[in-house]
Design a protein around this motif. Structure first.
Motif, PDB file in Angstrom:
ATOM      1  N   CYS A 195      -3.032   0.470  -3.976  1.00  0.00           N
ATOM      2  CA  CYS A 195      -2.513  -0.874  -3.869  1.00  0.00           C
ATOM      3  C   CYS A 195      -1.511  -1.097  -4.996  1.00  0.00           C
ATOM      4  O   CYS A 195      -1.709  -0.596  -6.113  1.00  0.00           O
ATOM      5  CB  CYS A 195      -3.670  -1.861  -3.992  1.00  0.00           C
ATOM      6  N   VAL A 251      -5.404  -3.692   4.470  1.00  0.00           N
ATOM      7  CA  VAL A 251      -4.703  -2.894   5.464  1.00  0.00           C
ATOM      8  C   VAL A 251      -5.741  -2.382   6.459  1.00  0.00           C
ATOM      9  O   VAL A 251      -6.714  -1.726   6.091  1.00  0.00           O
ATOM     10  CB  VAL A 251      -3.873  -1.748   4.849  1.00  0.00           C
ATOM     11  N   THR A 300       6.323  -8.635   6.777  1.00  0.00           N
ATOM     12  CA  THR A 300       5.735  -7.308   6.594  1.00  0.00           C
ATOM     13  C   THR A 300       6.747  -6.193   6.833  1.00  0.00           C
ATOM     14  O   THR A 300       7.764  -6.383   7.515  1.00  0.00           O
ATOM     15  CB  THR A 300       4.547  -7.103   7.555  1.00  0.00           C
ATOM     16  N   TYR A 321       6.593  -1.726   7.435  1.00  0.00           N
ATOM     17  CA  TYR A 321       5.731  -0.581   7.637  1.00  0.00           C
ATOM     18  C   TYR A 321       6.537   0.722   7.637  1.00  0.00           C
ATOM     19  O   TYR A 321       7.659   0.757   8.128  1.00  0.00           O
ATOM     20  CB  TYR A 321       4.998  -0.669   8.979  1.00  0.00           C
ATOM     21  N   TRP A 357       0.843  -1.185   0.000  1.00  0.00           N
ATOM     22  CA  TRP A 357       0.000   0.000   0.000  1.00  0.00           C
ATOM     23  C   TRP A 357       0.884   1.242   0.000  1.00  0.00           C
ATOM     24  O   TRP A 357       1.864   1.302   0.745  1.00  0.00           O
ATOM     25  CB  TRP A 357      -0.922   0.029   1.210  1.00  0.00           C
ATOM     26  N   ILE A 412      -1.084  -4.742   7.844  1.00  0.00           N
ATOM     27  CA  ILE A 412      -1.283  -5.279   6.509  1.00  0.00           C
ATOM     28  C   ILE A 412      -1.391  -6.795   6.595  1.00  0.00           C
ATOM     29  O   ILE A 412      -0.711  -7.433   7.408  1.00  0.00           O
ATOM     30  CB  ILE A 412      -0.134  -4.856   5.559  1.00  0.00           C
TER      31      ILE A 412
END
Length: 120
Positions: free
Chosen positions: A93, A78, A55, A57, A34, A67
């Motif tokens: 996305c 998300v 993941t 971030y 994202w 997510i």
């Protein structure tokens, strides 16, 4: 032709939660991510998830956003908690065949975006 279709955006108040979804038609990708773009600003990385559920971030959303992905549904999500005014943006996305990265230029496929507006 593979497409990414986002949904779930809207107008919420500060402190509220929202969940965005992104469906990849036809197949899934090794990395889904994202990004977001606020008016007058560059597109910025939000979060990414690999096929193995690793993941990453951005610092600005860590501990507030989560997510996730469902590979059986070719969908990435998300979950955004404790939304702030500065989270207001169009959320995109993105997908790529390679490993997770934060560089938007490395992503091969993009959705059309969904607006998230956080009001006070």
């Amino acid at each position: 032709q593979v497409q990414l279709v986002e949904s779930g955006g809207g107008l919420v108040q500060a402190g509220d939660s929202l969940r965005l979804s992104c469906l990849a038609s036809e197949r899934t990708f090794k990395t889904m991510a994202w990004f977001r773009q606020a008016p007058g600003k560059e597109r910025e990385f939000v979060a990414a998830i690999s096929w193995t559920i690793s993941t990453d971030y951005a610092d600005s959303v860590k501990d507030r956003f989560t997510i996730s992905r469902d590979n059986t549904k070719n969908t990435v999500y998300v979950r955004m908690n404790n939304l702030k005014l500065e989270d207001t943006a169009v959320y995109y996305c993105a997908a790529r065949a390679g490993p997770t990265v934060r560089d938007a230029n490395a992503y091969d496929l993009w959705g059309q975006g969904t607006q998230v507006t956080v009001s006070s």
